[in-house]
Design a protein around this motif. Structure first.
Motif, mmCIF file in Angstrom:
data_model
loop_
_atom_site.group_PDB
_atom_site.id
_atom_site.type_symbol
_atom_site.label_atom_id
_atom_site.label_comp_id
_atom_site.label_asym_id
_atom_site.label_seq_id
_atom_site.Cartn_x
_atom_site.Cartn_y
_atom_site.Cartn_z
ATOM 1 N N ARG A 514 0.824 -1.202 0.000
ATOM 2 C CA ARG A 514 0.000 0.000 0.000
ATOM 3 C C ARG A 514 0.866 1.262 0.000
ATOM 4 O O ARG A 514 1.949 1.275 0.591
ATOM 5 N N SER A 515 0.345 2.295 -0.636
ATOM 6 C CA SER A 515 1.042 3.584 -0.673
ATOM 7 C C SER A 515 0.002 4.698 -0.692
ATOM 8 O O SER A 515 -1.148 4.487 -1.098
ATOM 9 N N THR A 516 0.421 5.880 -0.246
ATOM 10 C CA THR A 516 -0.480 7.024 -0.179
ATOM 11 C C THR A 516 0.246 8.282 -0.651
ATOM 12 O O THR A 516 1.373 8.539 -0.230
ATOM 13 N N THR A 517 -0.410 9.022 -1.524
ATOM 14 C CA THR A 517 0.079 10.342 -1.916
ATOM 15 C C THR A 517 -0.771 11.381 -1.201
ATOM 16 O O THR A 517 -1.991 11.440 -1.394
ATOM 17 N N VAL A 518 -0.146 12.177 -0.358
ATOM 18 C CA VAL A 518 -0.849 13.202 0.420
ATOM 19 C C VAL A 518 -0.577 14.557 -0.236
ATOM 20 O O VAL A 518 0.547 15.068 -0.178
ATOM 21 N N ILE A 519 -1.591 15.117 -0.896
ATOM 22 C CA ILE A 519 -1.443 16.399 -1.595
ATOM 23 C C ILE A 519 -1.919 17.514 -0.660
ATOM 24 O O ILE A 519 -3.009 17.437 -0.093
ATOM 25 N N LEU A 520 -1.103 18.539 -0.514
ATOM 26 C CA LEU A 520 -1.348 19.573 0.490
ATOM 27 C C LEU A 520 -1.762 20.906 -0.138
ATOM 28 O O LEU A 520 -1.303 21.259 -1.226
#
Length: 568
Positions: A514-520
């Motif tokens: 699993r991976s997550t891209t956190v866009i701010l």
């Protein structure tokens, strides 16, 4: 600067109430103020992109596309089939645009009481009130299908201004919060730097301490090994030394006796072998053609010619006989030495106390070295070997050394961790150092999602069960987005945004880790806005935080500057 007036009109809050001028009232329907100059001629109209084409004023907004660039129909949808040229301004049009694109950006809505705007020509008289862009309803001037779009700019503008005021307050608060985070990050970084300096000094001190304790332990072990062991009955040291010497003499006597017996036996066997070989050399048949036999005989003759072994030395034998006699037969009475209770042997080794101070240490060391040599060569018993345990002094010296080595290793590890932390990327101004390991969460469906800054992302089931790791922080990235922003200001908007990449989460069944891209995006407080699974076990979070307000503002300014440069 090209399109500066249009940008000021559409983007600036100062342009909420458009200027009402005579020129404005004289413009044809749908013409923006920056294009008014093309419609001022009182006699005819010249196509903007095609100056060679001139039309009568009656042909403007007659619902027929006469100009190849559609500039004669600013208030109708007649030329909406042309490709738009974006962005537009009065200075955009070049010869390259002729017969390829529409010259105008769209139908201009004055929106008095709110912000002027353009709507696509396809939206003009389509029977739909486009209040989001044209709050005055002027795009539906023909009333197609009986649709009437009353002017709502007053209430929409009022609501927008209230929301904008709140957005500006929130943005100001977000910027203040970011300054606080930057200050806190700088303070934390200074703490790390100070800690590194302190640990460096501590490590140096521990290294010196360990080296000294190693020397102390070695000296203690040598000193303890040099002591004479007390006997089981508590006899004095001189008596104990005599007992040890007697034991050693008995061992040597037994060894000498055994060696002498082995020597005599070997001599007898050699004598017998010589006799056999001598007879063989005399009795063998020299005419027998056997090369092996001949070589053997020759070797024997060579051996015999070299001479016989020396005869036994009578004097040496008498010495051996004397050495093999019991101590009592030699006049040596060990009991006399073993019962010297009144003599303390240690005094013999401490006579250096009577010497001057400059010589005392040197003599003491030499005596101790001599004792250790006696122990290492088997002439004196080792305390540890005799008792099977270490002395209290040695045990305590080892304990002190072990404790110092542990402190040294801990400080070295701590120092490396702090140096590694100082080299990590914590974003612009190191602002994320102030957020490190702080967590925020958001409910979404049957799960609660948690984001820990610079740590990990986690999926937690609401109905019980194990949590699922969605990734561990790996690096910063920059992504380009084009998202809508809600009226409350929550959303990514358009442009470049900072993203945190979380990777190597829990393995997905029949899929990747699993991976997550956190866009701010800039926000007054840390908050998860949206969560979705873009593909199997690959997640995307949209998150607001004051930490990126400066970076977002700079990115927007850079994008706007690039846009202007492209227009020039």
């Amino acid at each position: 600067m090209r399109s500066a007036s249009l940008q000021a009109l559409l983007l600036s809050g100062a342009a909420i109430v458009p200027l009402a001028t005579a020129a404005e009232s004289s413009r044809p329907r749908g013409v923006g103020p920056e294009f008014a100059k093309f419609y001022k001629d009182p006699d005819h109209f010249t196509c903007i992109s095609n100056p060679s084409l001139q039309l009568s004023l009656s042909q403007i907004n007659d619902d027929y596309c006469d100009c190849p660039d559609g500039s004669d129909e600013p208030g109708t949808a007649a030329c909406s089939y042309l490709s738009p040229l974006s962005p537009h301004s009065a200075d955009d049009i070049t010869s390259d645009d002729i017969n390829t694109t529409i010259a105008l950006p769209g139908f201009y809505c004055k929106n008095k009481g709110h912000i002027p705007s353009y709507v696509p020509f396809t939206s003009v008289n389509d029977g739909i009130c486009d209040y989001q862009a044209c709050c005055d309803g002027s795009d539906e001037w023909e009333g197609v299908g009986g649709v009437k779009c009353p002017d709502k700019c007053k209430e929409i503008g009022k609501e927008w201004r209230a929301q904008d005021e709140q957005r500006q307050k929130s943005l100001s608060a977000a910027n203040r919060k970011r300054k606080e985070l930057v200050a806190e990050a700088a303070r934390l970084k200074k703490e790390v730097e100070d800690r590194i300096s302190t640990l460096g000094t501590q490590v140096e001190g521990h290294e010196i301490k360990v080296a000294n304790l190693q020397k102390e332990l070695a000296e203690t072990e040598r000193r303890e090994r040099s002591k004479v062991v007390k006997g089981p009955k508590g006899g004095d040291k001189a008596s104990e030394l005599a007992g040890l010497a007697r034991q050693r003499m008995d061992e040597l006597r037994e060894s000498l006796k055994r060696v002498r017996e082995e020597r005599d036996s070997t001599r007898e066997r050699v004598k017998q072998l010589e006799e056999v070989l001598s007879r063989f050399s005399e009795e063998y048949n020299p005419n027998f053609n056997d090369e092996g036999v001949k070589r053997a005989v020759k070797s024997w003759l060579d051996y015999a010619a070299s001479g016989k072994a020396p005869d036994t030395d009578a004097a040496r034998e008498r010495d051996l006989d004397q050495a093999l006699k019991a101590d009592s037969e030699n006049g040596l009475k060990w009991e006399d030495f073993e019962n010297l209770g009144q003599v303390e042997a240690e005094l013999v080794y401490q006579f250096e106390e009577l010497l001057p101070e400059p010589l005392r240490s040197w003599v003491d060391q030499k005596l101790r070295d001599a004792r250790v040599w006696l122990i290492e060569n088997g002439l004196l018993a080792d305390n540890k070997e005799a008792t099977g345990t270490e002395s209290k002094e040695v045990t305590e010296a080892k304990s002190r050394l072990s404790s110092a080595e542990k402190d040294l290793n801990n400080d070295r590890k701590d120092l490396e961790n702090h140096k590694s932390d100082l080299e990590k990327d914590y974003g612009e101004d190191g602002v994320f150092r102030a957020l490190k390991d702080q967590c925020i969460s958001q409910d979404s469906g049957e799960y609660t999602y948690e984001l820990c800054w610079m740590g990990k992302t986690t999926q937690k089931p609401k109905k019980g069960g194990a949590n699922t790791g969605m990734g561990n922080f790996a690096r910063f990235e920059t992504v380009t987005v084009d998202e809508d922003v809600s009226p409350d200001g929550k959303g990514l908007g358009s442009g470049e945004r900072i993203a945190l990449k979380y990777e190597n989460g829990q393995h997905c069944w029949n899929g990747p880790n699993r991976s997550t891209t956190v866009i701010l995006a800039c926000a007054e407080k840390d908050e998860i806005w949206k969560i979705r699974e873009e593909e199997k076990c690959v997640y995307r979070m949209e998150v607001g935080t004051p930490a990126v307000c400066k970076a977002q503002a700079q990115a927007q300014a850079a994008a706007q500057e690039k846009k202007v440069r492209d227009e020039l």
